[in-house]
Design an enzyme around this catalytic site. Structure first.
Site, PDB file in Angstrom:
ATOM      1  CB  THR A 243     -10.217  28.494 -38.212  1.00  0.00           C
ATOM      2  OG1 THR A 243     -10.202  29.652 -39.042  1.00  0.00           O
ATOM      3  CG2 THR A 243      -9.105  28.586 -37.192  1.00  0.00           C
TER       4      THR A 243
ATOM      5  CG  ASP B 198     -25.161  26.515 -46.293  1.00  0.00           C
ATOM      6  OD1 ASP B 198     -24.146  27.158 -45.960  1.00  0.00           O
ATOM      7  OD2 ASP B 198     -26.013  26.106 -45.460  1.00  0.00           O
TER       8      ASP B 198
ATOM      9  CB  CYS C 189     -12.430  34.492 -35.649  1.00  0.00           C
ATOM     10  SG  CYS C 189     -13.320  34.141 -37.168  1.00  0.00           S
TER      11      CYS C 189
ATOM     12  CG  LEU D  21     -12.732  36.586 -44.489  1.00  0.00           C
ATOM     13  CD1 LEU D  21     -13.815  37.241 -43.664  1.00  0.00           C
ATOM     14  CD2 LEU D  21     -13.327  36.077 -45.792  1.00  0.00           C
ATOM     15  NE  ARG D  22      -8.670  43.039 -42.123  1.00  0.00           N
ATOM     16  CZ  ARG D  22      -8.062  44.137 -42.582  1.00  0.00           C
ATOM     17  NH1 ARG D  22      -7.584  45.025 -41.739  1.00  0.00           N
ATOM     18  NH2 ARG D  22      -7.938  44.363 -43.875  1.00  0.00           N
TER      19      ARG D  22
HETATM   20  C1  UDX Z   1     -10.261  37.996 -36.984  1.00  0.00           C
HETATM   21  C2  UDX Z   1      -8.889  38.085 -37.681  1.00  0.00           C
HETATM   22  O1  UDX Z   1      -8.459  39.452 -37.719  1.00  0.00           O
HETATM   23  C3  UDX Z   1      -8.966  37.532 -39.078  1.00  0.00           C
HETATM   24  O2  UDX Z   1      -7.687  37.567 -39.698  1.00  0.00           O
HETATM   25  C4  UDX Z   1      -9.477  36.101 -39.002  1.00  0.00           C
HETATM   26  O3  UDX Z   1      -9.613  35.556 -40.280  1.00  0.00           O
HETATM   27  C5  UDX Z   1     -10.808  36.039 -38.272  1.00  0.00           C
HETATM   28  O4  UDX Z   1     -10.685  36.648 -36.987  1.00  0.00           O
HETATM   29  P1  UDX Z   1     -12.532  39.405 -37.113  1.00  0.00           P
HETATM   30  O5  UDX Z   1     -13.099  38.427 -36.122  1.00  0.00           O
HETATM   31  O6  UDX Z   1     -13.354  39.822 -38.278  1.00  0.00           O
HETATM   32  O7  UDX Z   1     -11.166  38.816 -37.714  1.00  0.00           O
HETATM   33  O8  UDX Z   1     -12.202  40.723 -36.296  1.00  0.00           O
HETATM   34  P2  UDX Z   1     -10.930  41.630 -35.970  1.00  0.00           P
HETATM   35  O9  UDX Z   1     -10.945  42.834 -36.802  1.00  0.00           O
HETATM   36  O10 UDX Z   1      -9.684  40.835 -35.946  1.00  0.00           O
HETATM   37  O11 UDX Z   1     -11.300  42.065 -34.478  1.00  0.00           O
HETATM   38  C6  UDX Z   1     -11.518  41.089 -33.472  1.00  0.00           C
HETATM   39  C7  UDX Z   1     -11.956  41.724 -32.189  1.00  0.00           C
HETATM   40  O12 UDX Z   1     -10.865  42.393 -31.569  1.00  0.00           O
HETATM   41  C8  UDX Z   1     -13.075  42.749 -32.300  1.00  0.00           C
HETATM   42  O13 UDX Z   1     -13.999  42.525 -31.248  1.00  0.00           O
HETATM   43  C9  UDX Z   1     -12.365  44.073 -32.131  1.00  0.00           C
HETATM   44  O14 UDX Z   1     -13.210  45.065 -31.609  1.00  0.00           O
HETATM   45  C10 UDX Z   1     -11.259  43.686 -31.149  1.00  0.00           C
HETATM   46  N1  UDX Z   1     -10.074  44.559 -31.188  1.00  0.00           N
HETATM   47  C11 UDX Z   1      -9.347  44.666 -32.335  1.00  0.00           C
HETATM   48  C12 UDX Z   1      -9.677  45.237 -30.051  1.00  0.00           C
HETATM   49  O15 UDX Z   1     -10.310  45.139 -28.988  1.00  0.00           O
HETATM   50  N2  UDX Z   1      -8.551  46.011 -30.102  1.00  0.00           N
HETATM   51  C13 UDX Z   1      -7.810  46.146 -31.223  1.00  0.00           C
HETATM   52  O16 UDX Z   1      -6.788  46.868 -31.189  1.00  0.00           O
HETATM   53  C14 UDX Z   1      -8.215  45.447 -32.382  1.00  0.00           C
END
Ligand code: UDX
Length: 439
Positions: free
Chosen positions: A126, A35, A266, A156-157
């Site tokens: 990405t 990094d 993301c 990954l989430r």
């Molecule tokens: C996301 C993707 O899920 C993941 O596969 C990718 O690699 C990166 O982007 P992440 O950003 O960690 O992951 O969050 P995620 O769990 O997907 O939630 C994204 C947003 O959507 C959050 O703000 C969450 O609160 C919101 N959300 C999720 C909703 O508003 N409603 C839902 O039903 C699900």
């Protein structure tokens, strides 16, 4: 656990790279994380997680203790690696919806002179489709060699990053090289032993898989949020509706939680980058719907602010408590956080906004120093006029509406995630509203 014993370099040690480095080292590989940020590298080398991610610090410390993991700022150290993963950030460009690939180009320029002749370069960030080909061209120009850059998107989430890396739903590899495929299969043997599907495809398809997956998830959330507005106007209930449509296996019940919408590092920037990339490729019409997905998402934040104004008539001088600052629970990430965006809008309308979050107060304060923060959940409700529940940390579900009701000035609650027990809060004398819920 199977030992795969590859020598790996991970370039970029943010959420994605740091977690990947630790998990690959845990699986027996020799890993060097590179990094540009010396402070972050020192922190990681001393076993301290630079961000909150469940389980990460333990895995990091275990991997460091095993001698399989090291972090550095020196790009020369990639020369020992057989496999080099590019995991740097690709944020949104300032004043533009396209992805900013500058970190990719500086990483590529830094490592190119030090790559071993047999090194395998694998992208994991990405990116817009076509980026791998440009990286390949740039590395080959700089080295005079013939590397074939592969793509291995991550899914990954945050909050589940360790389990998603150890045990992803699927492994996608974009390459046409049998040798690259063989080496990556060897690296991912622990995952393959768990019967995790591995999909081998060409490079542009692998790049597109990631952006399409995120665009689909964002569309699903905006779909249910758009319907939540109709439900609210029609006196219907979006939670019951989502459960009913979600039982159709063609629809599925995930990502149908209506509320204040998606945020984070993301989904928002990835759909914007997809729009930009589609336009560049000459398919502007096909990605136009994503602009609407983005706008529906932003409108959810406005709907919460409008509702707050309606409930309090005048926000000026009113004490408002915002529960949650992170963009989602189990994370301290506040990038594009719906909760903070709403909190900031209420502050601009004259409210005295007090924000609570179990993990994200420091990152929130750095982003919005003008808001007030309170880590004591028992004290925050004193004399408050409105409570907004905007990030669904599980501790908020355990709050006692009777006890809180006795210290607030005005028992009014907006559940921006529709997960609190409305009946319980109403029985304790609260006026409760949600997006897509009956008043
Ligand atoms: C996301 C993707 O899920 C993941 O596969 C990718 O690699 C990166 O982007 P992440 O950003 O960690 O992951 O969050 P995620 O769990 O997907 O939630 C994204 C947003 O959507 C959050 O703000 C969450 O609160 C919101 N959300 C999720 C909703 O508003 N409603 C839902 O039903 C699900």
């Amino acid at each position: 656990m199977t030992s795969t014993n590859s020598t790996v370099a991970v370039v970029g040690c943010g959420y994605l790279g740091a977690v990947l480095s630790a998990v690959l080292a845990e699986q027996g590989n020799q890993v060097i994380g590179l990094d540009v940020d010396q402070a972050k590298v020192s922190q990681l080398n001393s076993g301290i997680a630079p961000f909150f991610e469940p389980e990460f610090q333990d895995v990091l410390q275990g991997a460091l203790a095993s001698g399989k993991l090291n972090f550095t700022v020196d790009p020369k150290e990639v020369s020992a690696a057989q496999i080099i993963f590019i995991c740097v950030g690709t944020p949104q460009q300032a004043g533009n919806s396209a992805a900013d690939l500058s970190q990719i180009w500086s990483a590529v320029d830094a490592i190119a002179p030090h790559l071993a002749e047999s090194a395998i370069v694998v992208g994991r960030s990405t990116v817009p489709v076509g980026t791998a080909a440009k990286i390949e061209q740039r590395i080959n120009q700089k080295t005079g060699r013939n590397y074939q850059v592969a793509w291995n998107p991550e899914f990954l989430r945050e909050g589940l990053a360790i389990s998603d890396t150890r045990c992803p739903d699927r492994i996608v590899i974009g390459t046409t090289s049998a040798e690259v495929e063989r080496e990556l299969r060897k690296l991912y043997q622990p995952q393959l032993d768990k019967q995790i599907p591995i999909l081998i495809m060409d490079v542009p398809t692998a790049e597109l898989v990631k952006v399409s997956a995120n665009a689909f998830l964002a569309t699903k959330i905006s779909f249910i949020n758009a319907v939540s507005e109709i439900a609210e106007l029609a006196g219907a209930d979006i939670v019951a509706l989502a459960e009913a449509i979600g039982l159709d296996p063609r629809i599925g019940n995930k990502f149908l939680a209506a509320g204040v919408g998606f945020g984070g590092g993301c989904l928002p920037k990835d759909i914007r980058a997809f729009i930009s990339s589609g336009e560049e490729l000459g398919a502007a019409e096909s990605v136009k719907f994503l602009t609407e997905v983005d706008q529906i998402n932003t409108r959810q934040r406005t709907r919460v602010v409008t509702l707050a104004k309606k409930l309090l008539t005048d926000l000026s001088g009113k004490k408002v408590v915002v529960l949650g600052a992170a963009f989602k629970p189990n994370s301290d990430d506040v990038r594009d956080s719906p909760a903070l965006d709403v909190a900031h809008s209420l502050h601009l309308l004259g409210a005295q906004v007090f924000v609570h979050d179990p993990k994200a107060i420091e990152s929130a304060r750095a982003r919005f120093p003008e808001l007030s923060y309170q880590s004591d959940l028992a004290a925050i409700f004193q004399d408050c006029d409105l409570v907004l529940h905007l990030t669904e940390w599980s501790i908020y579900r355990e709050l006692d509406p009777v006890a809180i009701g006795s210290i607030v000035r005005n028992p009014v609650l907006i559940d921006g995630r529709n997960v609190l027990d409305f009946g319980k809060w109403r029985a304790a004398g609260w006026q409760v509203s949600g997006l897509g819920k009956k008043a």
